[in-house]
Enzyme design. Structure first.
Site, PDB file in Angstrom:
ATOM      1  N   ARG A  97       0.855  -1.281   0.117  1.00  0.00           N
ATOM      2  CA  ARG A  97       0.026  -0.033  -0.056  1.00  0.00           C
ATOM      3  C   ARG A  97       0.707   1.285  -0.168  1.00  0.00           C
ATOM      4  N   SER A  98       1.899   1.235   0.797  1.00  0.00           N
ATOM      5  CA  SER A  98       2.862   2.336   0.819  1.00  0.00           C
ATOM      6  C   SER A  98       3.578   2.505  -0.661  1.00  0.00           C
ATOM      7  N   LEU A 138      10.864  14.277   2.156  1.00  0.00           N
ATOM      8  CA  LEU A 138      10.702  15.458   3.201  1.00  0.00           C
ATOM      9  C   LEU A 138      11.462  15.371   4.374  1.00  0.00           C
ATOM     10  N   LEU A 246       0.686  15.342   2.090  1.00  0.00           N
ATOM     11  CA  LEU A 246       0.710  14.546   3.317  1.00  0.00           C
ATOM     12  C   LEU A 246      -0.812  14.132   3.701  1.00  0.00           C
ATOM     13  N   GLN A 286     -15.650 -18.085  26.402  1.00  0.00           N
ATOM     14  CA  GLN A 286     -15.737 -16.608  26.433  1.00  0.00           C
ATOM     15  C   GLN A 286     -15.016 -15.418  26.286  1.00  0.00           C
ATOM     16  N   ILE A 344      -4.453 -14.661  20.256  1.00  0.00           N
ATOM     17  CA  ILE A 344      -5.367 -15.814  19.932  1.00  0.00           C
ATOM     18  C   ILE A 344      -4.592 -17.035  18.986  1.00  0.00           C
ATOM     19  N   GLU A 370       3.992   9.491   8.065  1.00  0.00           N
ATOM     20  CA  GLU A 370       2.761  10.281   7.952  1.00  0.00           C
ATOM     21  C   GLU A 370       2.204  11.031   9.029  1.00  0.00           C
ATOM     22  N   THR A 372       3.295  11.200  13.269  1.00  0.00           N
ATOM     23  CA  THR A 372       3.462  10.114  14.242  1.00  0.00           C
ATOM     24  C   THR A 372       1.979  10.276  15.185  1.00  0.00           C
TER      25      THR A 372
HETATM   26  P1  TGC Z   1       2.139  25.107  10.855  1.00  0.00           P
HETATM   27  O1  TGC Z   1       2.333  26.362  11.463  1.00  0.00           O
HETATM   28  O2  TGC Z   1       0.995  24.184  11.722  1.00  0.00           O
HETATM   29  O3  TGC Z   1       1.583  24.858   9.319  1.00  0.00           O
HETATM   30  C1  TGC Z   1       2.604  25.495   8.426  1.00  0.00           C
HETATM   31  C2  TGC Z   1       1.802  25.965   7.302  1.00  0.00           C
HETATM   32  O4  TGC Z   1       1.259  24.532   6.565  1.00  0.00           O
HETATM   33  C3  TGC Z   1      -0.164  24.509   6.625  1.00  0.00           C
HETATM   34  N1  TGC Z   1      -0.752  23.285   7.238  1.00  0.00           N
HETATM   35  C4  TGC Z   1      -1.257  22.353   6.384  1.00  0.00           C
HETATM   36  N2  TGC Z   1      -1.465  22.491   5.165  1.00  0.00           N
HETATM   37  C5  TGC Z   1      -1.965  21.438   4.455  1.00  0.00           C
HETATM   38  N3  TGC Z   1      -2.255  20.347   5.324  1.00  0.00           N
HETATM   39  C6  TGC Z   1      -1.962  20.149   6.478  1.00  0.00           C
HETATM   40  N4  TGC Z   1      -2.110  18.975   7.018  1.00  0.00           N
HETATM   41  C7  TGC Z   1      -1.383  21.205   7.204  1.00  0.00           C
HETATM   42  N5  TGC Z   1      -1.229  21.294   8.419  1.00  0.00           N
HETATM   43  C8  TGC Z   1      -0.481  22.695   8.482  1.00  0.00           C
HETATM   44  C9  TGC Z   1      -0.514  25.684   7.936  1.00  0.00           C
HETATM   45  O5  TGC Z   1      -1.772  26.344   7.590  1.00  0.00           O
HETATM   46  C10 TGC Z   1       0.480  26.744   7.402  1.00  0.00           C
HETATM   47  O6  TGC Z   1       0.239  27.162   6.287  1.00  0.00           O
HETATM   48  P2  TGC Z   1       0.660  28.969   5.826  1.00  0.00           P
HETATM   49  O7  TGC Z   1      -0.021  29.263   4.535  1.00  0.00           O
HETATM   50  O8  TGC Z   1       0.111  29.618   7.093  1.00  0.00           O
HETATM   51  O9  TGC Z   1       2.118  28.786   5.886  1.00  0.00           O
HETATM   52  O10 TGC Z   1       3.519  24.314  10.866  1.00  0.00           O
HETATM   53  P3  TGC Z   1       4.253  23.359  12.027  1.00  0.00           P
HETATM   54  O11 TGC Z   1       5.830  23.791  11.782  1.00  0.00           O
HETATM   55  O12 TGC Z   1       3.904  24.053  13.037  1.00  0.00           O
HETATM   56  O13 TGC Z   1       4.018  22.005  11.888  1.00  0.00           O
HETATM   57  C11 TGC Z   1       2.821  21.727  12.154  1.00  0.00           C
HETATM   58  C12 TGC Z   1       2.942  19.748  12.111  1.00  0.00           C
HETATM   59  C13 TGC Z   1       4.065  19.417  13.236  1.00  0.00           C
HETATM   60  C14 TGC Z   1       1.530  19.422  12.410  1.00  0.00           C
HETATM   61  C15 TGC Z   1       3.603  19.709  10.693  1.00  0.00           C
HETATM   62  O14 TGC Z   1       4.865  19.838  10.803  1.00  0.00           O
HETATM   63  C16 TGC Z   1       3.540  17.944  10.697  1.00  0.00           C
HETATM   64  O15 TGC Z   1       2.533  17.264  10.266  1.00  0.00           O
HETATM   65  N6  TGC Z   1       4.474  17.226  11.014  1.00  0.00           N
HETATM   66  C17 TGC Z   1       4.655  15.764  10.577  1.00  0.00           C
HETATM   67  C18 TGC Z   1       5.470  15.418   9.521  1.00  0.00           C
HETATM   68  C19 TGC Z   1       5.157  14.073   8.594  1.00  0.00           C
HETATM   69  O16 TGC Z   1       4.154  13.700   8.643  1.00  0.00           O
HETATM   70  N7  TGC Z   1       6.028  13.958   7.696  1.00  0.00           N
HETATM   71  C20 TGC Z   1       5.563  12.861   7.150  1.00  0.00           C
HETATM   72  C21 TGC Z   1       6.740  12.643   5.640  1.00  0.00           C
HETATM   73  S1  TGC Z   1       6.025  11.398   4.366  1.00  0.00           S
HETATM   74  C22 TGC Z   1       5.929  10.224   5.086  1.00  0.00           C
HETATM   75  O17 TGC Z   1       5.939   9.764   5.999  1.00  0.00           O
HETATM   76  C23 TGC Z   1       5.492   9.075   3.793  1.00  0.00           C
HETATM   77  S2  TGC Z   1       5.551   7.409   4.593  1.00  0.00           S
HETATM   78  C24 TGC Z   1       5.026   6.541   3.053  1.00  0.00           C
HETATM   79  C25 TGC Z   1       3.559   6.429   3.008  1.00  0.00           C
HETATM   80  O18 TGC Z   1       2.869   7.225   2.991  1.00  0.00           O
HETATM   81  O19 TGC Z   1       3.207   5.177   2.822  1.00  0.00           O
HETATM   82  P1  FAD Z   2      11.248  12.294  15.493  1.00  0.00           P
HETATM   83  O1  FAD Z   2      10.510  13.579  14.770  1.00  0.00           O
HETATM   84  O2  FAD Z   2      12.411  12.330  15.871  1.00  0.00           O
HETATM   85  O3  FAD Z   2      10.090  11.811  16.698  1.00  0.00           O
HETATM   86  C1  FAD Z   2      10.514  11.110  17.703  1.00  0.00           C
HETATM   87  C2  FAD Z   2       9.637  10.829  18.897  1.00  0.00           C
HETATM   88  O4  FAD Z   2       9.405  12.120  19.210  1.00  0.00           O
HETATM   89  C3  FAD Z   2       8.237  10.397  18.287  1.00  0.00           C
HETATM   90  O5  FAD Z   2       7.438   9.635  19.352  1.00  0.00           O
HETATM   91  C4  FAD Z   2       7.625  11.589  17.865  1.00  0.00           C
HETATM   92  O6  FAD Z   2       6.094  11.339  18.191  1.00  0.00           O
HETATM   93  C5  FAD Z   2       7.991  12.394  19.489  1.00  0.00           C
HETATM   94  N1  FAD Z   2       7.882  13.886  19.114  1.00  0.00           N
HETATM   95  C6  FAD Z   2       8.057  14.671  18.292  1.00  0.00           C
HETATM   96  N2  FAD Z   2       7.643  15.997  18.419  1.00  0.00           N
HETATM   97  C7  FAD Z   2       6.989  15.818  19.482  1.00  0.00           C
HETATM   98  C8  FAD Z   2       6.112  16.854  20.298  1.00  0.00           C
HETATM   99  N3  FAD Z   2       6.102  18.187  19.789  1.00  0.00           N
HETATM  100  N4  FAD Z   2       5.506  16.542  21.481  1.00  0.00           N
HETATM  101  C9  FAD Z   2       5.584  15.294  21.855  1.00  0.00           C
HETATM  102  N5  FAD Z   2       6.482  14.206  21.132  1.00  0.00           N
HETATM  103  C10 FAD Z   2       6.961  14.595  19.973  1.00  0.00           C
HETATM  104  N6  FAD Z   2       9.385  10.259   5.356  1.00  0.00           N
HETATM  105  C11 FAD Z   2       9.239  11.214   3.842  1.00  0.00           C
HETATM  106  O7  FAD Z   2       9.573  12.359   3.831  1.00  0.00           O
HETATM  107  N7  FAD Z   2       9.020  10.322   2.912  1.00  0.00           N
HETATM  108  C12 FAD Z   2       8.893   8.839   2.908  1.00  0.00           C
HETATM  109  O8  FAD Z   2       8.469   8.208   1.885  1.00  0.00           O
HETATM  110  C13 FAD Z   2       8.898   8.265   4.151  1.00  0.00           C
HETATM  111  N8  FAD Z   2       8.800   7.030   4.123  1.00  0.00           N
HETATM  112  C14 FAD Z   2       8.923   6.346   5.476  1.00  0.00           C
HETATM  113  C15 FAD Z   2       8.892   4.821   5.608  1.00  0.00           C
HETATM  114  C16 FAD Z   2       9.149   4.323   6.614  1.00  0.00           C
HETATM  115  C17 FAD Z   2       9.189   2.777   6.753  1.00  0.00           C
HETATM  116  C18 FAD Z   2       9.484   4.979   7.828  1.00  0.00           C
HETATM  117  C19 FAD Z   2       9.601   4.194   9.370  1.00  0.00           C
HETATM  118  C20 FAD Z   2       9.525   6.487   7.862  1.00  0.00           C
HETATM  119  C21 FAD Z   2       9.129   6.861   6.469  1.00  0.00           C
HETATM  120  N9  FAD Z   2       9.173   8.399   6.509  1.00  0.00           N
HETATM  121  C22 FAD Z   2       9.165   9.028   5.245  1.00  0.00           C
HETATM  122  C23 FAD Z   2       9.859   9.410   7.594  1.00  0.00           C
HETATM  123  C24 FAD Z   2       8.729   9.372   8.567  1.00  0.00           C
HETATM  124  O9  FAD Z   2       7.349  10.429   8.178  1.00  0.00           O
HETATM  125  C25 FAD Z   2       9.209  10.169   9.776  1.00  0.00           C
HETATM  126  O10 FAD Z   2       9.712   8.727  10.551  1.00  0.00           O
HETATM  127  C26 FAD Z   2       8.183  10.562  10.978  1.00  0.00           C
HETATM  128  O11 FAD Z   2       7.617  11.795  10.351  1.00  0.00           O
HETATM  129  C27 FAD Z   2       8.770  10.888  12.285  1.00  0.00           C
HETATM  130  O12 FAD Z   2      10.193  11.393  12.150  1.00  0.00           O
HETATM  131  P2  FAD Z   2      11.381  10.855  12.978  1.00  0.00           P
HETATM  132  O13 FAD Z   2      11.547   9.596  12.719  1.00  0.00           O
HETATM  133  O14 FAD Z   2      12.589  11.726  12.734  1.00  0.00           O
HETATM  134  O15 FAD Z   2      10.951  11.050  14.546  1.00  0.00           O
END
Ligand code: TGC
Ligand code: FAD
Length: 391
Positions: A97-98, A138, A246, A286, A344, A370, A372
């Site tokens: 799915r990823s 990212l 995202l 049960q 189970i 995506e 945590t």
């Molecule tokens: P913050 O000040 O809240 O927002 C900055 C700007 O972004 C806008 N915004 C969003 N826009 C669209 N969708 C969302 N979900 C949005 N959340 C915020 C916001 O309105 C603002 O816009 P503007 O125009 O005013 O500048 O930003 P922050 O720095 O405080 O961060 C908020 C936080 C922590 C929620 C955000 O950084 C976050 O979501 N962090 C998690 C990062 C993450 O999810 N990384 C994933 C990487 S990709 C991946 O993991 C792929 S895995 C493989 C697979 O999918 O199968």
């Molecule tokens: P950190 O950000 O270092 O977090 C460590 C711990 O601290 C976590 O428990 C977190 O929840 C906690 N934490 C962080 N901030 C706070 C807070 N403010 N308060 C309390 N707790 C907090 N990324 C991409 O860009 N593209 C991809 O395709 C992609 N694929 C992935 C595939 C796999 C198999 C994995 C494991 C990860 C992938 N990622 C990808 C990365 C993923 O998005 C990050 O691992 C995730 O966003 C968390 O970042 P980190 O691992 O650096 O943890």
């Protein structure tokens, strides 16, 4: 007295909430899963290797790559149809799915939403067929949850851009033909389309993962990568660019993880009916029935939530906070279901003969990527309280 068992999803009459087209898509993806994926899942997981190119072409032929996007060879189907496809794929393995999520909801979506017409024509049709694979960079070694602080930098040099930095944990990274890379610039965070062969761009597989083993995860290194001005995604400015992508992928996960949970539950119900303990079927005790009932409640609620969010998305009213509600709840519950199902099955549950330990191990990654569970909790907390815990 014994009665013939009811399927868990039937207790929630979920089928009636789907259109004929959505049910047909489910059947088509399930057929591919049964014929082409299921026979290999344990082996791919055990070996930590997948035939990514073959799989991408098969998913492309089925039409699931970018299936929710319009034009450029994409099917333009609804959000629930896309969700149902994610569910069926994740019932196979979260890693598969990823592959589809990253291709369609991250790499293709970024180009489709923010790209120039030239970028869309160049990449999207070939990505929809699976001929070309994309990744989305990212996360960095030091910045996962907090991508705003990323260090990767793009500087202007005449008409060109030059990129330096490292991206970490990138799904599809070393098999990708194109990487969507996010970088700091003098005008804030911008996105770039980086063809894999560009000098200075390298991708290395991350080894020794014990989760999402049927998925390629890589480090991307950008060392003086020179790109023409046309590589910039013109429509994305600031962190809202990548976060917008995202939302799409997180939405697919809301459905997807329910597939992993359903696969565990179906397997467990069948096992408990056959397995005898204390001279009676395990399913007749049960304590077992309580586990099955509790898991079915969470599965059913998760499916209903996913479909509800999907209908909101189709109506154009879905908010990113609502996506956080779905991602947090459904991943957490799916992981709990996988672990409980594992109990189970007793010792049999820890082997790859059954899917639960594989799904449970995978779901640990899904809990983290995506956003945590802590990040989604804080997004919901911010919505409820008006106070940001991030600032
Ligand atoms: P913050 O000040 O809240 O927002 C900055 C700007 O972004 C806008 N915004 C969003 N826009 C669209 N969708 C969302 N979900 C949005 N959340 C915020 C916001 O309105 C603002 O816009 P503007 O125009 O005013 O500048 O930003 P922050 O720095 O405080 O961060 C908020 C936080 C922590 C929620 C955000 O950084 C976050 O979501 N962090 C998690 C990062 C993450 O999810 N990384 C994933 C990487 S990709 C991946 O993991 C792929 S895995 C493989 C697979 O999918 O199968
Ligand atoms: P950190 O950000 O270092 O977090 C460590 C711990 O601290 C976590 O428990 C977190 O929840 C906690 N934490 C962080 N901030 C706070 C807070 N403010 N308060 C309390 N707790 C907090 N990324 C991409 O860009 N593209 C991809 O395709 C992609 N694929 C992935 C595939 C796999 C198999 C994995 C494991 C990860 C992938 N990622 C990808 C990365 C993923 O998005 C990050 O691992 C995730 O966003 C968390 O970042 P980190 O691992 O650096 O943890």
């Amino acid at each position: 007295m014994t009665k013939s068992p009811t399927h868990p999803a039937a207790l929630f009459a979920v089928d009636g909430l789907l259109t004929d087209e959505e049910r047909e898509i489910r059947t088509a993806v399930r057929r591919l899963r049964d014929r082409e994926l299921s026979p290999h899942l344990a082996e791919w997981f055990e070996e930590g290797r997948i035939p990514a190119r073959d799989l991408a072409r098969q998913f492309g032929s089925l039409g699931v790559l970018g299936m929710h996007l319009r034009g450029y060879g994409c099917a333009g189907l609804g959000a629930v149809a896309y969700g149902v496809a994610c569910l069926e794929l994740e019932a196979a393995d979260s890693g598969l799915r990823s592959l589809v999520s990253v291709q369609g909801s991250l790499a293709m979506y970024a180009i489709w939403k923010y790209g120039s017409e030239e970028q869309k024509q160049e990449w999207l049709p070939a990505m929809a067929t699976g001929e070309r694979i994309g990744c989305f960079g990212l996360t960095e070694p030091d910045f996962g949850s907090d991508p705003a602080r990323m260090r990767t930098r793009a500087r202007r040099d005449g008409d060109d851009w030059v990129l330096d930095g490292t991206k970490m944990w990138i799904t599809n990274g070393s098999v990708a033909d194109v990487a969507v890379v996010w970088a700091q610039t003098d005008e804030g965070i911008r996105g770039f389309v980086v063809p894999a062969g560009t000098p200075g761009f390298t991708a290395h597989d991350i080894k020794r993962k014990l989760s999402l083993r049927a998925s390629v995860t890589s480090e991307l290194v950008l060392d003086g990568v020179r790109l023409p001005g046309s590589a910039l995604l013109p429509g994305a400015r600031g962190l809202s660019g990548p976060l917008g992508c995202l939302n799409e992928a997180r939405f697919g996960i809301v459905f997807g993880v329910m597939g992993a949970a359903l696969d565990c539950l179906e397997t467990t119900i069948a096992y408990a009916a056959e397995r005898e303990v204390f001279a009676r079927p395990l399913a007749s005790f049960q304590l077992t029935q309580q586990k099955l009932a509790d898991m079915t409640l969470e599965l059913g609620k998760g499916l209903l939530l996913a479909i509800h969010l999907g209908r909101l998305k189709e109506a154009g009213t879905l908010t990113s906070e609502q996506v956080s509600v779905g991602k947090l709840n459904n991943v957490r519950e799916a992981l709990d279901i996988a672990r409980t199902c594992r109990t189970i099955l007793g010792a049999s549950g820890v082997t790859l003969e059954y899917p639960m330990i594989r799904h449970a191990a995978n779901l640990e990654s899904v809990l983290t990527y995506e956003g945590t569970s802590e990040i989604h909790t804080l997004v919901i907390g911010r919505a409820l309280s008006g106070h940001s815990a991030f600032a």
